[in-house]
Motif scaffolding. Structure first.
Motif, short mmCIF file in Angstrom:
data_model
loop_
_atom_site.label_atom_id
_atom_site.label_comp_id
_atom_site.label_asym_id
_atom_site.label_seq_id
_atom_site.Cartn_x
_atom_site.Cartn_y
_atom_site.Cartn_z
N MET A 55 -7.46 5.35 -2.42
CA MET A 55 -7.62 4.16 -1.60
C MET A 55 -7.70 2.91 -2.46
O MET A 55 -8.49 2.84 -3.41
CB MET A 55 -8.88 4.28 -0.73
CG MET A 55 -9.09 3.08 0.19
SD MET A 55 -10.55 3.29 1.25
CE MET A 55 -9.99 4.63 2.31
N ALA A 56 -6.89 1.91 -2.11
CA ALA A 56 -6.92 0.64 -2.83
C ALA A 56 -7.98 -0.29 -2.24
O ALA A 56 -8.08 -0.41 -1.02
CB ALA A 56 -5.54 -0.03 -2.75
N HIS A 57 -8.75 -0.92 -3.10
CA HIS A 57 -9.80 -1.84 -2.68
C HIS A 57 -9.38 -3.28 -3.00
O HIS A 57 -9.18 -3.63 -4.15
CB HIS A 57 -11.11 -1.49 -3.38
CG HIS A 57 -11.73 -0.23 -2.86
ND1 HIS A 57 -12.78 -0.21 -1.98
CD2 HIS A 57 -11.41 1.07 -3.08
CE1 HIS A 57 -13.11 1.02 -1.68
NE2 HIS A 57 -12.29 1.83 -2.34
N LEU A 58 -9.27 -4.07 -1.94
CA LEU A 58 -8.80 -5.45 -2.09
C LEU A 58 -9.91 -6.48 -1.94
O LEU A 58 -9.64 -7.69 -1.95
CB LEU A 58 -7.71 -5.75 -1.05
CG LEU A 58 -6.30 -5.22 -1.37
CD1 LEU A 58 -6.22 -3.72 -1.23
CD2 LEU A 58 -5.26 -5.89 -0.47
N GLU A 59 -11.17 -6.02 -1.80
CA GLU A 59 -12.23 -6.98 -1.51
C GLU A 59 -12.45 -7.98 -2.63
O GLU A 59 -12.96 -9.08 -2.41
CB GLU A 59 -13.55 -6.25 -1.19
CG GLU A 59 -14.08 -5.34 -2.28
CD GLU A 59 -13.59 -3.91 -2.16
OE1 GLU A 59 -14.30 -3.01 -2.64
OE2 GLU A 59 -12.52 -3.69 -1.59
N ILE B 13 -7.59 -5.91 -7.88
CA ILE B 13 -7.48 -4.73 -7.02
C ILE B 13 -7.81 -3.49 -7.85
O ILE B 13 -7.36 -3.35 -8.98
CB ILE B 13 -6.06 -4.59 -6.44
CG1 ILE B 13 -5.72 -5.79 -5.55
CG2 ILE B 13 -5.93 -3.29 -5.63
CD1 ILE B 13 -4.29 -5.79 -5.04
N TRP B 14 -8.60 -2.61 -7.30
CA TRP B 14 -8.89 -1.35 -7.98
C TRP B 14 -8.66 -0.20 -7.01
O TRP B 14 -8.71 -0.37 -5.80
CB TRP B 14 -10.30 -1.32 -8.55
CG TRP B 14 -11.41 -1.39 -7.54
CD1 TRP B 14 -11.91 -2.51 -6.93
CD2 TRP B 14 -12.15 -0.28 -7.02
NE1 TRP B 14 -12.91 -2.18 -6.07
CE2 TRP B 14 -13.09 -0.81 -6.09
CE3 TRP B 14 -12.13 1.08 -7.23
CZ2 TRP B 14 -14.00 -0.01 -5.40
CZ3 TRP B 14 -13.03 1.89 -6.54
CH2 TRP B 14 -13.95 1.34 -5.64
N VAL B 15 -8.36 0.97 -7.58
CA VAL B 15 -8.01 2.14 -6.77
C VAL B 15 -9.01 3.26 -7.04
O VAL B 15 -9.27 3.62 -8.18
CB VAL B 15 -6.58 2.63 -7.09
CG1 VAL B 15 -6.20 3.81 -6.19
CG2 VAL B 15 -5.57 1.49 -6.90
N ALA B 16 -9.58 3.79 -5.97
CA ALA B 16 -10.55 4.88 -6.06
C ALA B 16 -9.84 6.20 -6.37
O ALA B 16 -8.64 6.33 -6.13
CB ALA B 16 -11.33 4.98 -4.75
N ASP C 104 0.84 -1.19 0.00
CA ASP C 104 0.00 0.00 0.00
C ASP C 104 0.88 1.25 0.00
O ASP C 104 1.74 1.40 0.86
CB ASP C 104 -0.89 -0.02 1.25
CG ASP C 104 -1.95 1.07 1.22
OD1 ASP C 104 -2.82 1.01 0.34
OD2 ASP C 104 -1.91 1.96 2.10
#
Length: 283
Positions: free
Chosen positions: A273-277, A266-269, A16
């Motif tokens: 913020m990185a989203h790992l869900e 993984i996508w980044v807003a 991160d």
């Protein structure tokens, strides 16, 4: 450094927030990937107290906007990981909500001669940088670069840095007086103007820009349902922010994340913020 080395060695699968200085080496490694948002809503700004001298003088605020070589600053302090905000608003130049020069917005391109003239007319020869130590290492080279830029515009910038608690207390909460200080800051706002432009409403921003006309324009835009018409409504507020330069919005930066090339999903807003869900590891 240890975390980047661990990513290279395969000891970790995701890192991160890669330091800006390490982005190029991670990007050049075929076993790794960098992850970032398509567009960024993280803005690097300079605050001045709009309610107290010298920040209450429009000429001083405009001079600051013209005095800084934004692209050079972005390239040297942030290793080019971002995009310049020439329109000087909380809505990024590249945002689909930005209404641009076609709507009458001024571009604050680097112009030390114009900045020098405005500073001279306002009688300003000295300012003080109020920075922070221990975090946000990019602020150190940024202070030195801006100091050199202001020198070309006839202003001596004294650099003062403090630990984070004292730094924040120097200009926060909104309403705090800090005459003569130039304060660097970064804020991450959602790209939709209902969120980002809300920051500039009276009583909500650390620059103490309390403009009832802007407040009215913002509240009106909230009631417009159709996107095209709403963009036109937001534009009225952006025009006011652009002309009054309550902050110096220098550029939007990308928060860069690193991962093994085997990591997917993984996508980044836009706020970094990185989203790992939805992440997975595999071929």
């Amino acid at each position: 450094t240890a975390a980047v080395n661990a990513l290279r060695a395969g000891s970790i699968d995701f890192l991160d927030k890669v330091n800006f200085a390490d982005v190029a080496s991670v990007k050049s490694n075929s076993s790794l990937q960098i992850l970032q948002a398509k567009t960024s809503s993280q803005t690097v700004v300079l605050h001045m107290d709009n309610q107290n001298a010298p920040g209450n003088d429009l000429k001083v605020r405009q001079a600051m906007a013209y005095a800084i070589n934004r692209q050079s600053l972005l390239d040297n302090a942030y290793f080019g990981q971002g995009a310049v905000s020439a329109y000087n608003t909380v809505v990024a130049d590249a945002s689909p909500w930005q209404c641009s020069a076609k709507a009458g917005l001024t571009k604050y391109n680097y112009d030390p001669a114009k900045a020098k003239k405005l500073f001279a007319e306002a009688g300003i020869t000295e300012l003080t940088w109020w920075g922070v130590t221990g975090i946000l290492p990019e602020f150190t080279p940024m202070a030195e670069i801006i100091q050199a830029d202001l020198k070309k515009a006839g202003v001596d910038l004294t650099i003062k840095n403090s630990e984070v608690g004292a730094w924040v207390a120097g200009f926060y909460p909104p309403g705090t007086k800090y005459p003569g200080l130039v304060v660097p800051n970064i804020f991450s706002l959602q790209p939709e103007p209902a969120y980002s432009m809300y920051y500039m409403k009276s009583g909500g921003n650390e620059s103490n820009w309390n403009n009832t006309q802007y407040d009215t324009l913002f509240d009106k835009a909230l009631t417009v349902l159709k996107p095209a018409a709403r963009k036109t409504a937001w534009c009225e507020g952006l025009k006011l922010e652009n002309s009054q330069t309550p902050i110096v919005a220098m550029f939007n930066i990308f928060t860069i994340h690193g991962a093994s090339s085997s990591v997917k999903g993984i996508w980044v807003a836009p706020n970094g913020m990185a989203h790992l869900e939805g992440a997975s590891i595999g071929n």
